[in-house]
Design a protein around this motif. Structure first.
Motif, short mmCIF file in Angstrom:
data_model
loop_
_atom_site.label_atom_id
_atom_site.label_comp_id
_atom_site.label_asym_id
_atom_site.label_seq_id
_atom_site.Cartn_x
_atom_site.Cartn_y
_atom_site.Cartn_z
N SER A 16 0.82 -1.21 0.00
CA SER A 16 0.00 0.00 0.00
C SER A 16 0.86 1.26 0.00
O SER A 16 0.34 2.38 -0.06
CB SER A 16 -0.93 0.01 1.22
N ARG A 17 2.19 1.07 0.07
CA ARG A 17 3.17 2.17 0.08
C ARG A 17 2.91 3.13 1.23
O ARG A 17 3.03 4.35 1.09
CB ARG A 17 3.18 2.94 -1.25
N SER A 18 2.52 2.59 2.39
CA SER A 18 2.22 3.44 3.55
C SER A 18 3.45 3.76 4.38
O SER A 18 3.38 4.54 5.31
CB SER A 18 1.16 2.77 4.43
N PHE A 19 4.59 3.13 4.05
CA PHE A 19 5.83 3.50 4.73
C PHE A 19 6.34 4.80 4.12
O PHE A 19 6.25 5.00 2.91
CB PHE A 19 6.90 2.42 4.55
N ASN A 20 6.91 5.66 4.97
CA ASN A 20 7.43 6.91 4.43
C ASN A 20 8.94 6.83 4.24
O ASN A 20 9.56 5.79 4.48
CB ASN A 20 7.04 8.09 5.34
N ARG A 30 9.95 -17.55 -4.00
CA ARG A 30 11.15 -18.20 -3.48
C ARG A 30 11.89 -18.98 -4.57
O ARG A 30 13.11 -19.05 -4.56
CB ARG A 30 10.80 -19.13 -2.33
N ARG A 31 11.14 -19.56 -5.50
CA ARG A 31 11.79 -20.34 -6.54
C ARG A 31 12.59 -19.44 -7.48
O ARG A 31 13.67 -19.80 -7.92
CB ARG A 31 10.74 -21.12 -7.34
N LEU A 32 12.05 -18.26 -7.78
CA LEU A 32 12.80 -17.30 -8.59
C LEU A 32 12.44 -15.89 -8.13
O LEU A 32 11.48 -15.27 -8.62
CB LEU A 32 12.48 -17.46 -10.08
N PRO A 33 13.19 -15.34 -7.17
CA PRO A 33 12.94 -13.96 -6.72
C PRO A 33 13.12 -12.97 -7.85
O PRO A 33 13.98 -13.15 -8.72
CB PRO A 33 14.01 -13.76 -5.63
N VAL A 34 12.29 -11.93 -7.84
CA VAL A 34 12.39 -10.86 -8.84
C VAL A 34 12.47 -9.52 -8.12
O VAL A 34 11.58 -9.16 -7.35
CB VAL A 34 11.18 -10.86 -9.80
N LEU A 35 13.55 -8.79 -8.37
CA LEU A 35 13.68 -7.41 -7.89
C LEU A 35 13.44 -6.48 -9.07
O LEU A 35 14.00 -6.68 -10.15
CB LEU A 35 15.08 -7.17 -7.33
N VAL A 36 12.61 -5.47 -8.85
CA VAL A 36 12.28 -4.53 -9.92
C VAL A 36 12.89 -3.18 -9.61
O VAL A 36 12.68 -2.62 -8.53
CB VAL A 36 10.76 -4.41 -10.11
N MET A 37 13.64 -2.64 -10.56
CA MET A 37 14.24 -1.32 -10.42
C MET A 37 13.30 -0.28 -11.03
O MET A 37 12.83 -0.46 -12.16
CB MET A 37 15.59 -1.27 -11.13
N THR A 38 13.03 0.77 -10.28
CA THR A 38 12.13 1.79 -10.80
C THR A 38 12.49 3.17 -10.26
O THR A 38 12.92 3.30 -9.12
CB THR A 38 10.66 1.46 -10.43
N GLU A 82 1.33 -1.84 -7.60
CA GLU A 82 0.93 -2.81 -8.63
C GLU A 82 2.07 -3.79 -8.92
O GLU A 82 1.82 -4.99 -9.12
CB GLU A 82 0.52 -2.08 -9.90
N LEU A 83 3.29 -3.32 -8.92
CA LEU A 83 4.43 -4.21 -9.16
C LEU A 83 4.57 -5.23 -8.03
O LEU A 83 4.82 -6.42 -8.28
CB LEU A 83 5.71 -3.38 -9.29
N LEU A 84 4.40 -4.79 -6.80
CA LEU A 84 4.53 -5.69 -5.66
C LEU A 84 3.38 -6.69 -5.62
O LEU A 84 3.59 -7.87 -5.34
CB LEU A 84 4.58 -4.87 -4.37
N ARG A 85 2.18 -6.24 -5.93
CA ARG A 85 1.03 -7.15 -5.94
C ARG A 85 1.12 -8.14 -7.10
O ARG A 85 0.55 -9.23 -7.04
CB ARG A 85 -0.27 -6.36 -6.01
N ALA A 86 1.83 -7.75 -8.15
CA ALA A 86 1.99 -8.64 -9.30
C ALA A 86 3.04 -9.71 -9.07
O ALA A 86 3.19 -10.62 -9.89
CB ALA A 86 2.35 -7.82 -10.55
N GLY A 87 3.76 -9.60 -7.95
CA GLY A 87 4.71 -10.67 -7.62
C GLY A 87 6.15 -10.27 -7.48
O GLY A 87 7.02 -11.13 -7.29
#
Length: 281
Positions: A105-109, A223-231, A241-246
């Motif tokens: 929810s991006r509620s962390f500041n 866990r089988r294939l972690p994905v980090l997204v750079m943005t 949306e990126l986090l909810r998509a996996g």
């Protein structure tokens, strides 16, 4: 290649503040710190008032805090840390049972450096804390890195290689999908331990399309294939949306070595850990 010294804390006896209303959780985190950093000066606080008093006594090197406290919130603790003298760059980590929900929810500041979900368990917490105070290289770990800028790719690739990671670079999602399709282990598992991808890429497909293909078409879980997204997109909705998509996590641009290496090594280690009891158990 010789791995560089990755220590993030300058002090050999770091002062670490643990803020949590649960005496059990404070003890568990304290035990992890004592095991991982024998010379740690542990400052255990039940709530916001105790944290403020501890900060008045002197600077700290790392802070972990629950999100909900008896007399306040973890966000208020983070603000207190930033307001204290010489605390601007201290890592402040939220340890919570619903951290993933707040992350999505991006509620962390911006005062919060990172988060840890209690459900990952004790071993994962140890790996996480180690990643911030004494990250250990993982020689031979395989990362598929998708970036269309060769200049950015060269710099980022070097950051990862300093930790002994083997990086395969693809300039587009289409090339990355071809690599994933042709390079597999004997048991049909991916030939890579982690995927690192930019969001916006040249070509018909973007990072979100790659993420969807990995999670839905290939069926590889976090866990089988972690994905980090750079943005570099500051839009909270797009990040969610990126986090909810996996996506396992996001790495914000411009890329800095410390958060990139910390997040990459953490995801690589957690992927190899057996399922653990919840930190509260």
């Amino acid at each position: 290649m010789m791995a560089r010294d990755l220590r993030h804390l300058v002090s050999d006896a770091p002062r670490v503040m643990v803020v949590d209303g649960s005496k059990l959780v404070r003890k568990l985190i304290g035990d992890v710190l004592s095991r991982e950093l024998p010379n740690t000066q542990l400052v255990a606080c039940e709530g916001l008032a105790g944290a403020r008093a501890a900060l008045a006594e002197g600077p700290v090197d790392l802070v972990t805090t629950a999100l909900v406290l008896p007399d306040g919130t973890g966000l208020e603790v983070a603000r207190a840390v930033r307001a204290a003298g010489q605390q601007a760059y201290v890592p402040v980590i939220v340890v919570s049972g619903n951290a993933q929900e707040h992350l999505e929810s991006r509620s962390f500041n911006e005062d919060i450096t990172d988060y840890f979900d209690k459900s990952l368990g004790h071993s994962a917490l140890a790996a996480f804390i180690r990643g911030y105070v004494q990250p250990e290289p993982i020689p031979g770990a395989r990362v598929l890195y998708v970036e269309d800028s060769r200049v950015v790719a060269l710099a980022t690739k070097r950051m990862l290689e300093h930790s002994g990671i083997v990086v395969t670079h693809a300039i587009s999602v289409e090339e990355a999908l071809e690599i994933l399709a042709t390079q597999r282990d004997e048991d049909d598992s991916p030939a890579f331990d982690l995927v690192l991808t930019d969001v916006y890429l040249k070509g018909e497909m973007e990072g979100g399309d790659l993420l969807a293909h990995i999670r839905e078409k290939l069926g590889y879980g976090k866990r089988r294939l972690p994905v980090l997204v750079m943005t570099g997109d500051a839009n909270a909705k797009n990040q969610s949306e990126l986090l909810r998509a996996g996506a396992n996590d996001l790495v914000m641009k411009p890329i800095e070595e410390r958060p990139l290496v910390t997040k990459t090594l953490f995801q690589l280690r957690v992927a190899k850990l057996p399922e653990q009891r919840n930190l509260d158990a």
